[in-house]
Design an enzyme around this catalytic site. Structure first.
Site: not given
Ligand code: G3P
Length: 222
Positions: A59, A85-87, A27
């Site tokens: 996310a 975790v998306k950064v 996402t």
């Protein structure tokens, strides 16, 4: 090659998961905002997605400084064990990536558009790197060349970061990604079902069924 679905649309996610077509979900704030549609709580939608798919669920943080990214990322990781975790691939994002990896939280570094960006993300311990092939193609700069370069660089130095091809626009992007040895392709629902289609498959099936229908009724039952 693993196939992730690039959407926060729960109906699409459930359909693809039940069909066994996907290995995970990606996402981003645009997709999640669209799915929330101004009423749903994005965290509840993410929790539902994590229950619907037994695979990595990316996310993304929306903060732009490291400390706030780390705070948001820890909250996202609490939602479920399969959260990644998306950064964004900016300095603050790479700092946050190192912190998350030191805490055992998986990280997808996104918005990658160059081989040097991908090199720095791997050195920061990223679990996944997300190069955007469609957006590069949009400006006439070959997205698949970038994938070839990143796969080569990661092989040269035995980086364990997985190449997750993003911003996929066509089945050809998926075929090229697999031919180049990418680890994952994340695909919008529309493209996922295009992967299944071929006119000769439809024509062949029609011919089989019409030949079988020529049999007397009594002989047709299997
Ligand atoms: O996750 C990245 C992807 O959603 C971006 O795709 O089609 O907006 O370039 P696109």
């Amino acid at each position: 090659m693993k196939i992730f679905l690039d959407t926060a649309d729960l109906a699409e996610i459930r359909r693809a998961a039940e069909a066994g077509l996907i290995d995970g979900i990606t996402t981003n704030p645009s997709l999640l905002a669209k799915a929330a549609g101004g009423e749903g709580d994005p965290r509840d939608i993410l929790a539902e997605i994590c229950r619907a798919v037994d695979g990595p669920i990316s996310a993304e943080v929306v903060a732009t400084d490291t400390a706030e990214m780390v705070r948001e990322g820890r909250k996202l990781a609490e939602i479920a064990d399969n959260v990644v975790v998306k950064v964004p691939l900016v300095e603050a994002g790479l700092r946050a990536c190192r912190q998350f990896r030191s805490e055992g939280i998986k990280v997808n570094v996104t918005l990658c558009f160059s081989p040097t960006q991908a090199l720095l993300a791997a050195k920061a311990g990223a679990t996944y790197i997300s190069p955007f092939v469609g957006r590069l193609d949009d400006i006439g700069s070959g997205g698949m060349e970038l994938i070839a370069q990143i796969v080569q660089i990661y092989e040269n130095y035995d980086f364990t970061t997985e190449v997750l091809v993003a911003s996929v626009r066509s089945p050809q992007h998926v075929a090229d990604a697999a031919l180049l040895g990418a680890d994952v392709a994340t695909i919008p629902p529309k493209v996922l079902y295009q992967l299944l289609q071929h006119p000769l498959t439809d024509r062949g099936l029609d011919a089989f069924l019409s030949d079988w229908a020529k049999l007397p009724e009594s002989q047709r039952a299997i």
